[in-house]
Scaffold this motif. Structure first.
Motif, PDB file in Angstrom:
ATOM      1  N   ALA A   4      12.968 -44.415  68.280  1.00 19.07           N
ATOM      2  CA  ALA A   4      13.241 -43.844  66.963  1.00 19.07           C
ATOM      3  C   ALA A   4      14.760 -43.736  66.842  1.00 19.07           C
ATOM      4  O   ALA A   4      15.391 -43.041  67.643  1.00 19.07           O
ATOM      5  CB  ALA A   4      12.581 -42.474  66.842  1.00 19.07           C
ATOM      6  N   TYR A   5      15.316 -44.443  65.887  1.00 19.66           N
ATOM      7  CA  TYR A   5      16.783 -44.565  65.798  1.00 19.66           C
ATOM      8  C   TYR A   5      17.358 -43.454  64.927  1.00 19.66           C
ATOM      9  O   TYR A   5      17.048 -43.336  63.751  1.00 19.66           O
ATOM     10  CB  TYR A   5      17.138 -45.927  65.213  1.00 19.66           C
ATOM     11  N   PHE A   6      18.237 -42.649  65.560  1.00 21.97           N
ATOM     12  CA  PHE A   6      18.880 -41.536  64.852  1.00 21.97           C
ATOM     13  C   PHE A   6      20.375 -41.834  64.756  1.00 21.97           C
ATOM     14  O   PHE A   6      21.135 -41.561  65.696  1.00 21.97           O
ATOM     15  CB  PHE A   6      18.656 -40.223  65.605  1.00 21.97           C
ATOM     16  N   PRO A   7      20.840 -42.397  63.635  1.00 20.75           N
ATOM     17  CA  PRO A   7      22.268 -42.737  63.538  1.00 20.75           C
ATOM     18  C   PRO A   7      23.162 -41.519  63.343  1.00 20.75           C
ATOM     19  O   PRO A   7      24.337 -41.555  63.710  1.00 20.75           O
ATOM     20  CB  PRO A   7      22.324 -43.665  62.322  1.00 20.75           C
ATOM     21  N   GLY A   8      22.630 -40.429  62.761  1.00 15.16           N
ATOM     22  CA  GLY A   8      23.465 -39.273  62.451  1.00 15.16           C
ATOM     23  C   GLY A   8      24.035 -39.397  61.052  1.00 15.16           C
ATOM     24  O   GLY A   8      24.115 -40.484  60.476  1.00 15.16           O
ATOM     25  N   CYS A   9      24.470 -38.255  60.531  1.00 14.62           N
ATOM     26  CA  CYS A   9      24.902 -38.202  59.128  1.00 14.62           C
ATOM     27  C   CYS A   9      26.217 -38.921  58.864  1.00 14.62           C
ATOM     28  O   CYS A   9      26.456 -39.413  57.761  1.00 14.62           O
ATOM     29  CB  CYS A   9      25.088 -36.745  58.706  1.00 14.62           C
ATOM     30  N   LYS A  10      27.116 -38.959  59.836  1.00 14.91           N
ATOM     31  CA  LYS A  10      28.481 -39.434  59.594  1.00 14.91           C
ATOM     32  C   LYS A  10      28.565 -40.950  59.419  1.00 14.91           C
ATOM     33  O   LYS A  10      29.454 -41.464  58.745  1.00 14.91           O
ATOM     34  CB  LYS A  10      29.392 -39.020  60.754  1.00 14.91           C
ATOM     35  N   ILE A  11      27.680 -41.684  60.073  1.00 20.25           N
ATOM     36  CA  ILE A  11      27.821 -43.134  60.105  1.00 20.25           C
ATOM     37  C   ILE A  11      27.752 -43.744  58.712  1.00 20.25           C
ATOM     38  O   ILE A  11      28.595 -44.567  58.338  1.00 20.25           O
ATOM     39  CB  ILE A  11      26.756 -43.751  61.039  1.00 20.25           C
ATOM     40  N   ALA A  12      26.754 -43.372  57.950  1.00 21.92           N
ATOM     41  CA  ALA A  12      26.534 -44.042  56.665  1.00 21.92           C
ATOM     42  C   ALA A  12      27.744 -43.936  55.746  1.00 21.92           C
ATOM     43  O   ALA A  12      28.118 -44.908  55.084  1.00 21.92           O
ATOM     44  CB  ALA A  12      25.300 -43.460  55.995  1.00 21.92           C
ATOM     45  N   HIS A  13      28.373 -42.780  55.719  1.00 21.73           N
ATOM     46  CA  HIS A  13      29.438 -42.556  54.741  1.00 21.73           C
ATOM     47  C   HIS A  13      30.841 -42.659  55.333  1.00 21.73           C
ATOM     48  O   HIS A  13      31.789 -42.980  54.623  1.00 21.73           O
ATOM     49  CB  HIS A  13      29.264 -41.174  54.098  1.00 21.73           C
ATOM     50  N   LEU A  15      31.612 -43.980  58.834  1.00 24.71           N
ATOM     51  CA  LEU A  15      31.862 -44.981  59.867  1.00 24.71           C
ATOM     52  C   LEU A  15      30.734 -46.023  59.885  1.00 24.71           C
ATOM     53  O   LEU A  15      30.044 -46.185  60.897  1.00 24.71           O
ATOM     54  CB  LEU A  15      31.990 -44.294  61.240  1.00 24.71           C
ATOM     55  N   PRO A  16      30.547 -46.736  58.789  1.00 19.34           N
ATOM     56  CA  PRO A  16      29.435 -47.695  58.739  1.00 19.34           C
ATOM     57  C   PRO A  16      29.538 -48.790  59.790  1.00 19.34           C
ATOM     58  O   PRO A  16      28.513 -49.351  60.190  1.00 19.34           O
ATOM     59  CB  PRO A  16      29.527 -48.265  57.312  1.00 19.34           C
ATOM     60  N   ALA A  17      30.745 -49.102  60.259  1.00 14.38           N
ATOM     61  CA  ALA A  17      30.894 -50.124  61.299  1.00 14.38           C
ATOM     62  C   ALA A  17      30.159 -49.728  62.580  1.00 14.38           C
ATOM     63  O   ALA A  17      29.706 -50.599  63.329  1.00 14.38           O
ATOM     64  CB  ALA A  17      32.370 -50.360  61.596  1.00 14.38           C
ATOM     65  N   HIS A  18      30.042 -48.431  62.817  1.00 14.08           N
ATOM     66  CA  HIS A  18      29.319 -47.994  64.009  1.00 14.08           C
ATOM     67  C   HIS A  18      27.844 -48.354  63.884  1.00 14.08           C
ATOM     68  O   HIS A  18      27.253 -48.942  64.792  1.00 14.08           O
ATOM     69  CB  HIS A  18      29.489 -46.485  64.214  1.00 14.08           C
ATOM     70  N   GLY A  19      27.261 -48.016  62.756  1.00 12.62           N
ATOM     71  CA  GLY A  19      25.853 -48.352  62.559  1.00 12.62           C
ATOM     72  C   GLY A  19      25.626 -49.852  62.561  1.00 12.62           C
ATOM     73  O   GLY A  19      24.664 -50.348  63.167  1.00 12.62           O
ATOM     74  N   LEU A  20      26.514 -50.587  61.905  1.00 12.40           N
ATOM     75  CA  LEU A  20      26.378 -52.045  61.832  1.00 12.40           C
ATOM     76  C   LEU A  20      26.418 -52.663  63.225  1.00 12.40           C
ATOM     77  O   LEU A  20      25.577 -53.516  63.569  1.00 12.40           O
ATOM     78  CB  LEU A  20      27.513 -52.614  60.974  1.00 12.40           C
ATOM     79  N   SER A  21      27.372 -52.245  64.035  1.00 14.23           N
ATOM     80  CA  SER A  21      27.518 -52.841  65.371  1.00 14.23           C
ATOM     81  C   SER A  21      26.392 -52.410  66.313  1.00 14.23           C
ATOM     82  O   SER A  21      25.919 -53.204  67.124  1.00 14.23           O
ATOM     83  CB  SER A  21      28.883 -52.494  65.962  1.00 14.23           C
ATOM     84  N   VAL A  22      25.959 -51.163  66.221  1.00 18.94           N
ATOM     85  CA  VAL A  22      24.845 -50.709  67.071  1.00 18.94           C
ATOM     86  C   VAL A  22      23.579 -51.500  66.743  1.00 18.94           C
ATOM     87  O   VAL A  22      22.875 -51.984  67.644  1.00 18.94           O
ATOM     88  CB  VAL A  22      24.593 -49.198  66.881  1.00 18.94           C
ATOM     89  N   GLU A  23      23.296 -51.667  65.465  1.00 18.90           N
ATOM     90  CA  GLU A  23      22.078 -52.380  65.082  1.00 18.90           C
ATOM     91  C   GLU A  23      22.164 -53.851  65.473  1.00 18.90           C
ATOM     92  O   GLU A  23      21.175 -54.455  65.904  1.00 18.90           O
ATOM     93  CB  GLU A  23      21.847 -52.213  63.584  1.00 18.90           C
ATOM     94  N   ALA A  24      23.344 -54.455  65.350  1.00 20.26           N
ATOM     95  CA  ALA A  24      23.506 -55.868  65.719  1.00 20.26           C
ATOM     96  C   ALA A  24      23.327 -56.062  67.228  1.00 20.26           C
ATOM     97  O   ALA A  24      22.669 -57.004  67.681  1.00 20.26           O
ATOM     98  CB  ALA A  24      24.888 -56.364  65.289  1.00 20.26           C
TER      99      ALA A  24
END
Length: 275
Positions: A4-13, A15-24
């Motif tokens: 279950a992937y929990f990115p946290g609130c900060k990534i979307a708004h 630091l989207p590069a964090h979410g993008l790179s983790v998912e890739a």
């Protein structure tokens, strides 16, 4: 392997590069990510309301448990708050009962069995597979790995690694072919928790850490936490670039910089051209 992937609130708004790179990276490594509508982990309010912080964390864990999955997050502040919430509830019967009552109102179970994993732990548990997936070893890149204090301390609560002599970050970093270097302040706080409360001390802590990392001879400061990267990665005049480890790993896996949220003309990428 699925989480279950929990990115946290900060990534979307922020630091989207964090979410993008983790998912890739997870997609390339075959790590399945189940996305569901989580709320906040509770970290931002942990000094304002214990019940709110603990309930926010336990609610997310209960959601993961209902999916039959362990929870994985790339943020060490989220990781730390999840572990704190479980610890606090286990130590206080009255708090645990209040949490059970609140969860029951939403039809959620108290999360007894679900595990919380940080991305580094997930990678470390499959280190051979990570090494075998590397198609572009980053042998010419020297890293100063920044740990982030919320995952390390207190060790009896977080169960992340040895708080005085951790090695997990360096182990995973070495799998990329890069060279992790020792440096004096690698375990110290980045200063982000003081952001908005005492800007001068926050800036001082950050500057001392960046100077220490640069003195080690590293090409980049590697982070594995949303909040730490926000602290180190923004603003002008940095003595050393701060780069998300998920972006570094993605490059080693052969992913293009654009797929990892990296600017193709970032100066530190020039080190890789010498490979």
């Amino acid at each position: 392997m699925r989480y279950a992937y929990f990115p946290g609130c900060k990534i979307a708004h922020h630091l989207p590069a964090h979410g993008l790179s983790v998912e890739a990276v997870c997609d390339r490594l075959g790590i399945g990510l189940e996305r569901t509508e989580f709320a906040c982990c509770g970290y931002p309010v942990r000094h304002e309301s214990q019940d709110a912080a603990v309930y926010s964390a336990l609610r997310g864990l209960a959601q993961a448990q209902s999916l039959g999955l362990d929870l994985m997050t790339p943020c060490k502040c989220c990781f730390g708050n999840f572990q704190h919430a479980r610890y606090q509830a286990a130590q206080d019967e009255n708090l645990m009962q209040r949490m059970k009552d609140l969860l029951a109102e939403e039809g959620l179970p108290f999360p007894e069995t679900v595990r919380v994993r940080h991305l580094l732990q997930v990678l470390d548990e499959s280190l051979d597979a990570v090494s075998q997936a590397v198609t572009r070893p980053l042998r010419n890149l020297r890293l100063a790995c920044h740990y982030g204090c919320h995952a390390l301390r207190p060790a009896a609560v977080t169960h992340f690694d040895d708080p005085l002599g951790p090695t997990i970050f360096e182990r995973v970093a070495a799998a990329t072919g890069a060279v992790p270097l020792p440096w004096e302040l690698r375990l110290e706080c980045c200063g982000y928790p003081l952001r908005g409360r005492d800007e001068s001390i926050s800036d001082l802590l950050m500057a001392k850490k960046l100077a220490s990392a640069a003195t080690s001879g590293a090409d980049v400061l590697a982070t594995a936490c949303t909040y730490c990267q926000l602290q180190f990665g923004q603003g002008e005049g940095r003595t050393i670039p701060a780069v998300l480890f998920s972006q570094i790993l993605g490059l080693a896996l052969g992913l293009p910089p654009e797929d990892l949220g990296l600017a193709p003309d970032a100066p530190w990428l020039g080190r890789l051209e010498k490979e």
